[in-house]
Motif scaffolding. Structure first.
Motif, PDB file in Angstrom:
ATOM      1  N   TYR A 197       0.810  -1.211   0.000  1.00 26.92           N
ATOM      2  CA  TYR A 197       0.000   0.000   0.000  1.00 26.92           C
ATOM      3  C   TYR A 197       0.852   1.274   0.000  1.00 26.92           C
ATOM      4  O   TYR A 197       0.340   2.363  -0.276  1.00 26.92           O
ATOM      5  N   ALA A 198       2.135   1.124   0.327  1.00 25.15           N
ATOM      6  CA  ALA A 198       3.033   2.284   0.273  1.00 25.15           C
ATOM      7  C   ALA A 198       3.576   2.544  -1.133  1.00 25.15           C
ATOM      8  O   ALA A 198       4.159   3.601  -1.387  1.00 25.15           O
ATOM      9  N   ASP A 199       3.372   1.608  -2.042  1.00 23.69           N
ATOM     10  CA  ASP A 199       3.835   1.767  -3.416  1.00 23.69           C
ATOM     11  C   ASP A 199       3.002   2.870  -4.085  1.00 23.69           C
ATOM     12  O   ASP A 199       1.774   2.768  -4.171  1.00 23.69           O
ATOM     13  N   PRO A 200       3.615   3.927  -4.577  1.00 28.06           N
ATOM     14  CA  PRO A 200       2.825   5.060  -5.121  1.00 28.06           C
ATOM     15  C   PRO A 200       1.976   4.689  -6.323  1.00 28.06           C
ATOM     16  O   PRO A 200       0.867   5.214  -6.490  1.00 28.06           O
ATOM     17  N   ASN A 201       2.456   3.773  -7.169  1.00 28.16           N
ATOM     18  CA  ASN A 201       1.662   3.381  -8.336  1.00 28.16           C
ATOM     19  C   ASN A 201       0.437   2.570  -7.933  1.00 28.16           C
ATOM     20  O   ASN A 201      -0.658   2.753  -8.484  1.00 28.16           O
ATOM     21  N   ILE A 202       0.643   1.650  -6.970  1.00 27.49           N
ATOM     22  CA  ILE A 202      -0.494   0.859  -6.486  1.00 27.49           C
ATOM     23  C   ILE A 202      -1.505   1.772  -5.808  1.00 27.49           C
ATOM     24  O   ILE A 202      -2.727   1.656  -6.021  1.00 27.49           O
ATOM     25  N   ALA A 203      -1.016   2.681  -4.982  1.00 28.66           N
ATOM     26  CA  ALA A 203      -1.928   3.597  -4.289  1.00 28.66           C
ATOM     27  C   ALA A 203      -2.719   4.426  -5.284  1.00 28.66           C
ATOM     28  O   ALA A 203      -3.934   4.633  -5.131  1.00 28.66           O
ATOM     29  N   ALA A 204      -2.047   4.935  -6.311  1.00 31.79           N
ATOM     30  CA  ALA A 204      -2.746   5.735  -7.308  1.00 31.79           C
ATOM     31  C   ALA A 204      -3.795   4.914  -8.050  1.00 31.79           C
ATOM     32  O   ALA A 204      -4.918   5.388  -8.321  1.00 31.79           O
ATOM     33  N   ASN A 205      -3.443   3.670  -8.388  1.00 33.55           N
ATOM     34  CA  ASN A 205      -4.384   2.766  -9.059  1.00 33.55           C
ATOM     35  C   ASN A 205      -5.609   2.541  -8.183  1.00 33.55           C
ATOM     36  O   ASN A 205      -6.758   2.629  -8.640  1.00 33.55           O
ATOM     37  N   LEU A 206      -5.359   2.268  -6.910  1.00 29.04           N
ATOM     38  CA  LEU A 206      -6.463   2.042  -5.971  1.00 29.04           C
ATOM     39  C   LEU A 206      -7.346   3.283  -5.855  1.00 29.04           C
ATOM     40  O   LEU A 206      -8.584   3.196  -5.900  1.00 29.04           O
ATOM     41  N   ASN A 207      -6.735   4.423  -5.669  1.00 24.22           N
ATOM     42  CA  ASN A 207      -7.506   5.647  -5.467  1.00 24.22           C
ATOM     43  C   ASN A 207      -8.321   6.029  -6.704  1.00 24.22           C
ATOM     44  O   ASN A 207      -9.420   6.579  -6.591  1.00 24.22           O
ATOM     45  N   ASP A 208      -7.786   5.710  -7.881  1.00 25.13           N
ATOM     46  CA  ASP A 208      -8.464   6.091  -9.128  1.00 25.13           C
ATOM     47  C   ASP A 208      -9.552   5.096  -9.535  1.00 25.13           C
ATOM     48  O   ASP A 208     -10.600   5.496 -10.054  1.00 25.13           O
ATOM     49  N   ARG A 209      -9.310   3.815  -9.316  1.00 24.54           N
ATOM     50  CA  ARG A 209     -10.184   2.785  -9.892  1.00 24.54           C
ATOM     51  C   ARG A 209     -11.020   2.036  -8.856  1.00 24.54           C
ATOM     52  O   ARG A 209     -11.787   1.145  -9.207  1.00 24.54           O
ATOM     53  N   ASP A 233       3.685  -7.034  -6.642  1.00 20.85           N
ATOM     54  CA  ASP A 233       3.431  -7.608  -7.968  1.00 20.85           C
ATOM     55  C   ASP A 233       2.084  -8.311  -8.019  1.00 20.85           C
ATOM     56  O   ASP A 233       1.329  -8.177  -8.997  1.00 20.85           O
ATOM     57  N   GLY A 234       1.767  -9.063  -6.983  1.00 21.78           N
ATOM     58  CA  GLY A 234       0.480  -9.751  -6.942  1.00 21.78           C
ATOM     59  C   GLY A 234      -0.678  -8.783  -6.898  1.00 21.78           C
ATOM     60  O   GLY A 234      -1.705  -8.981  -7.557  1.00 21.78           O
ATOM     61  N   MET A 235      -0.515  -7.695  -6.157  1.00 20.32           N
ATOM     62  CA  MET A 235      -1.588  -6.708  -6.065  1.00 20.32           C
ATOM     63  C   MET A 235      -1.817  -6.027  -7.410  1.00 20.32           C
ATOM     64  O   MET A 235      -2.971  -5.813  -7.808  1.00 20.32           O
ATOM     65  N   ARG A 236      -0.758  -5.721  -8.120  1.00 19.86           N
ATOM     66  CA  ARG A 236      -0.933  -5.085  -9.429  1.00 19.86           C
ATOM     67  C   ARG A 236      -1.775  -5.973 -10.353  1.00 19.86           C
ATOM     68  O   ARG A 236      -2.681  -5.501 -11.041  1.00 19.86           O
ATOM     69  N   GLN A 237      -1.463  -7.263 -10.358  1.00 21.61           N
ATOM     70  CA  GLN A 237      -2.199  -8.187 -11.217  1.00 21.61           C
ATOM     71  C   GLN A 237      -3.664  -8.268 -10.810  1.00 21.61           C
ATOM     72  O   GLN A 237      -4.565  -8.226 -11.664  1.00 21.61           O
ATOM     73  N   VAL A 238      -3.915  -8.367  -9.512  1.00 22.07           N
ATOM     74  CA  VAL A 238      -5.294  -8.505  -9.030  1.00 22.07           C
ATOM     75  C   VAL A 238      -6.084  -7.227  -9.292  1.00 22.07           C
ATOM     76  O   VAL A 238      -7.256  -7.274  -9.713  1.00 22.07           O
TER      77      VAL A 238
END
Length: 543
Positions: free
Chosen positions: A47-59, A104-109
């Motif tokens: 959740y500290a990964d900025p790309n994952i956080a941005a993906n979560l917040n946007d989608r 990596d797993g979170m990005r895929q999911v």
């Protein structure tokens, strides 16, 4: 107590689901606990990964829930461990579930779930079977229920390492209690293994579970519910054996609950695992110099009721005044701060009130106050008030729902947990015996019967269901004592080696007015007893 992340977490509530509906995006529900190492690790990495956080917040609409504070959400959505990472439709139906996910797993999911929802919309969700609205199959409450579960003990017992099952070993305190009357050596061997592998010899208390069949790979979190139920199980083992091997772990668990977890008014919810083996392998001085484990001092209703029940059981067997003192303080806290006209609040903290009337809280509170009535002569009135409210608010179609059928997501769908129903049924049997009100016993019978059609499928993990059925088919050993709590006769009754018994003090004022003061009667045996030795003889006659 969550780590700082880049994710814009919302609180659980209708607003979050409304936002998801307005934006036409799924909800990400993160169920975590303060004692969960993987939860904090996922916050610090995924959740500290900025790309994952941005993906979560946007989608997505990300929602964070403390599973200890919201038991009804936990029971509906937990994915078998913590953290639980659960993807939902805006109506709260389940799209996909996972536990801890590395980046990596979170990005895929995240990509897969977003694509699935974009393609299928609300049709991507499903309602778990337990929430589909089907009632469990009812049946007769007879001796076969106890027999089937007693048979399960033998089939599932690990002859080599003790405990039940052949993978991870959880303590299963209520299963050990069921076995104490039916397969005692299995129970004692299991408690021996729990003591030898899960007991903290330095500070007292028990760790949560072992990850391997041989009780290795210990998960070092110490939870209130685990420790309260094991305290009672070890106390019961002591009354059967008289051996310090069972009394001493119980005594040191009292040290842990009343020292490390004591909040000032009651017992806190948990102590995290700290640095694992590195921390717990140190002596007391070494631990004092080390970074202390996370401790959640939130005083939850159900856990504290379990603790009071266990402390009073131990007091009844040992006359340990410290156990009684802390049990009194917990009961005062429950009655003063968490019980309102029979309704029970899960917790209160800094002006915040938790959810109300979860079945596990109500059942534990009724059980604690019926135990108090038996040991210190006070509590049946409170127990009856809470039981009456639980029956009115949650009992329908033959069994208890886990709480009010209301709230966002799937909270408005009734869930009928077997373990909570079994615990309430047992508490109602005690209450019926203490008060002479058979309506409580009839509700207990109806509740057990509501699941009896599938009793052959019930495993040892819910052996308390077999205890409740047994006490309805064969009335529990009941000792009516026409004397004050704490008298020699009353203390002797409490120490009869049958942990499923019911002891009624001051019975000459309530259910047995025919008894002369200073005597006791074993229900089912005509001749009363006037001293402890004679009472033991009457118990033997009844058995």
């Amino acid at each position: 107590m969550q780590e700082e992340t880049r994710v814009e977490w919302r609180q659980w509530g209708q607003d979050a689901f409304d936002e998801a509906r307005e934006r036409s995006v799924p909800v990400l529900l993160s169920l975590s606990t303060t004692w969960c190492v993987d939860c904090h690790e996922m916050d610090a990495t995924t959740y500290a990964d900025p790309n994952i956080a941005a993906n979560l917040n946007d989608r997505y609409v990300p929602v964070r829930v403390d599973a200890d504070r919201e038991p009804r959400i936990r029971e509906r959505y937990a994915a078998g461990g913590f953290p639980s990472t659960v993807f939902l439709t805006p109506d709260g139906e389940v799209i996909s579930t996972a536990t801890a996910l590395a980046p990596d797993g979170m990005r895929q999911v995240l990509n897969r779930v977003a694509e699935t929802y974009a393609e299928k919309g609300d049709d991507a969700g499903r309602v778990p079977r337990a929430l589909a609205g089907d009632l469990p199959p009812a049946g007769a409450v007879d001796a076969t229920i106890e027999e089937q579960l007693a048979g399960q003990l033998g089939e599932k017992f690990d002859e080599r390492f003790a405990g039940w099952g052949e993978s991870a070993k959880f303590p299963l305190a209520r299963t050990a209690e069921f076995a104490l009357k039916r397969e005692r050596q299995q129970a004692l061997r299991t408690l021996d293994a729990v003591r030898d592998h899960l007991h903290d010899e330095v500070a007292g208390g028990f760790f949560r579970y072992a990850g391997r069949r041989d009780w290795g790979d210990v998960h070092h979190a110490k939870l209130l519910d685990t420790n309260a139920t094991l305290l009672r199980a070890f106390a019961h083992a002591y009354v059967y054996t008289g051996e310090d091997a069972y009394r001493e772990p119980a005594e040191s668990t009292i040290d842990f609950l009343t020292d490390d977890l004591w909040s000032g008014v009651a017992v806190g919810g948990s102590m995290g695992p700290g640095e694992g083996v590195e921390y717990w392998g140190k002596d007391a001085a070494g631990r004092a110099d080390a970074r202390q484990p996370r401790t959640d001092l939130t005083a939850y209703a159900g856990g504290n009721a379990l603790a009071a029940d266990a402390l009073l059981a131990y007091y009844g067997y040992t006359d340990d005044e410290r156990a009684r003192e802390y049990a009194d303080r917990i009961l005062d806290y429950l009655e003063r701060d968490l019980i309102e006209h029979g309704s029970v609040v899960h917790f209160r903290e800094r002006g915040q009130a938790g959810p109300r009337d979860t079945l596990s809280d109500l059942a534990a509170v009724v059980g604690a106050f019926t135990r108090a009535e038996q040991t210190i002569g006070y509590g049946a009135g409170v127990a009856a008030t809470v039981a009456d409210h639980a029956i009115e608010a949650l009992h329908d179609d033959g069994s208890f729902r886990d709480g009010p059928a209301e709230g966002p997501g799937l909270l408005d769908r009734p869930l009928r947990p077997l373990d909570g129903n079994a615990a309430m049924a047992n508490a109602l049997v005690d209450l019926a015996t203490l008060t002479g009100d058979d309506e409580y016993r009839e509700v207990a019978r109806e509740t057990v019967g509501a699941f009896a059609g599938a009793s052959h499928r019930i495993g040892v993990q819910v052996a308390e269901y077999g205890t409740a059925a047994s006490r309805l088919v064969h009335d529990p050993l009941t000792i009516a004592v026409a004397d004050d709590p704490g008298s020699d006769l009353h203390r002797a009754a409490l120490r009869v080696a049958d942990h499923e018994k019911v002891v009624v003090p001051n019975a000459g004022d309530s259910i047995a007015p025919e008894l002369d003061r200073g005597t006791a009667r074993v229900v089912g045996v005509d001749e009363p007893a006037s001293d402890p030795e004679a009472l033991m003889g009457r118990v033997a006659d009844r058995q």
